[in-house]
Design a protein around this motif. Structure first.
Motif, PDB file in Angstrom:
ATOM      1  N   HIS A  71       0.846  -1.199   0.000  1.00  0.00           N
ATOM      2  CA  HIS A  71       0.000   0.000   0.000  1.00  0.00           C
ATOM      3  C   HIS A  71       0.883   1.252   0.000  1.00  0.00           C
ATOM      4  CE1 HIS A  71      -2.941  -2.879   1.834  1.00  0.00           C
ATOM      5  NE2 HIS A  71      -3.756  -2.247   1.001  1.00  0.00           N
ATOM      6  N   ARG A  72       1.888   1.248   0.846  1.00  0.00           N
ATOM      7  CA  ARG A  72       2.770   2.416   0.948  1.00  0.00           C
ATOM      8  C   ARG A  72       3.533   2.649  -0.360  1.00  0.00           C
ATOM      9  NH1 ARG A  72       3.057   0.085   5.306  1.00  0.00           N
ATOM     10  NH2 ARG A  72       4.294   0.043   7.058  1.00  0.00           N
ATOM     11  N   THR A  73       3.906   1.558  -1.032  1.00  0.00           N
ATOM     12  CA  THR A  73       4.587   1.684  -2.320  1.00  0.00           C
ATOM     13  C   THR A  73       3.690   2.387  -3.332  1.00  0.00           C
ATOM     14  OG1 THR A  73       5.898  -0.307  -1.943  1.00  0.00           O
ATOM     15  CG2 THR A  73       5.635   0.395  -4.225  1.00  0.00           C
ATOM     16  N   LEU A  74       2.422   1.991  -3.385  1.00  0.00           N
ATOM     17  CA  LEU A  74       1.490   2.632  -4.319  1.00  0.00           C
ATOM     18  C   LEU A  74       1.292   4.098  -3.974  1.00  0.00           C
ATOM     19  CD1 LEU A  74      -1.196  -0.182  -4.748  1.00  0.00           C
ATOM     20  CD2 LEU A  74       0.680   0.420  -6.291  1.00  0.00           C
ATOM     21  N   ILE A  75       1.218   4.416  -2.689  1.00  0.00           N
ATOM     22  CA  ILE A  75       1.073   5.813  -2.265  1.00  0.00           C
ATOM     23  C   ILE A  75       2.289   6.620  -2.694  1.00  0.00           C
ATOM     24  CG2 ILE A  75       1.087   7.320  -0.230  1.00  0.00           C
ATOM     25  CD1 ILE A  75      -0.857   5.335   1.066  1.00  0.00           C
ATOM     26  N   GLU A  76       3.474   6.067  -2.509  1.00  0.00           N
ATOM     27  CA  GLU A  76       4.692   6.778  -2.914  1.00  0.00           C
ATOM     28  C   GLU A  76       4.722   7.014  -4.416  1.00  0.00           C
ATOM     29  OE1 GLU A  76       7.053   8.362  -1.175  1.00  0.00           O
ATOM     30  OE2 GLU A  76       5.755   7.894   0.519  1.00  0.00           O
ATOM     31  N   LEU A  77       4.273   6.035  -5.191  1.00  0.00           N
ATOM     32  CA  LEU A  77       4.250   6.186  -6.646  1.00  0.00           C
ATOM     33  C   LEU A  77       3.252   7.261  -7.077  1.00  0.00           C
ATOM     34  CD1 LEU A  77       4.465   2.440  -7.714  1.00  0.00           C
ATOM     35  CD2 LEU A  77       6.221   4.200  -8.026  1.00  0.00           C
TER      36      LEU A  77
END
Length: 136
Positions: free
Chosen positions: A68-74
């Protein structure tokens, strides 16, 4: 000693290790076994655009996993399509759809669709407008 085929899991303390890719995590582990993006009713087409809502209440990260955090960062830098997010996060599209459903329910992201070509103005009308402006 038998040779493992290329890309097959090799013994390194676990059956979930790939010689070329490293440790493996199965997609169902990332989504908690879910295959649908939840009760939101939003269809996450490949061209659907995902925008981060920085003022969202769910941004504290307590209910968010690493994916989830990876998608938010992207999404932090710019609006991205579902296909771009899947490619950049190196995750299957089905997993990304489920994770985006979670983020949408938490209010972390908004999802919109690009305008379909059928709803765009006719090219003939645009040419007439340009000719009219040139005539001024």
């Amino acid at each position: 000693m038998t040779e493992n085929p290329p890309g097959a899991p090799v013994e390194q303390g676990s059956q979930w290790y790939d010689g070329e890719a490293g440790p493996l995590v199965r997609p169902y582990a990332m989504t908690g076994g879910r295959t649908q993006p939840g009760p939101t009713g939003v269809a996450f087409d490949l061209i659907a655009l995902v925008t981060l809502d920085p003022a969202a209440p769910g941004m504290d990260g307590t209910a968010l996993g690493p994916e989830h955090r990876t998608l938010i960062e992207l999404c932090r830098t710019e609006t991205q399509s579902v296909a771009e997010l899947a490619a950049d996060a190196d995750l299957p599209v089905g997993v990304v759809r489920v994770l985006l459903g979670d983020l949408l329910e938490l209010g972390c992201v908004t999802v919109s669709r690009p305008v379909p070509p059928a709803h765009l103005p006719d090219e003939r009308i645009l040419r007439e407008v340009i000719e009219g402006l040139r005539a001024l």
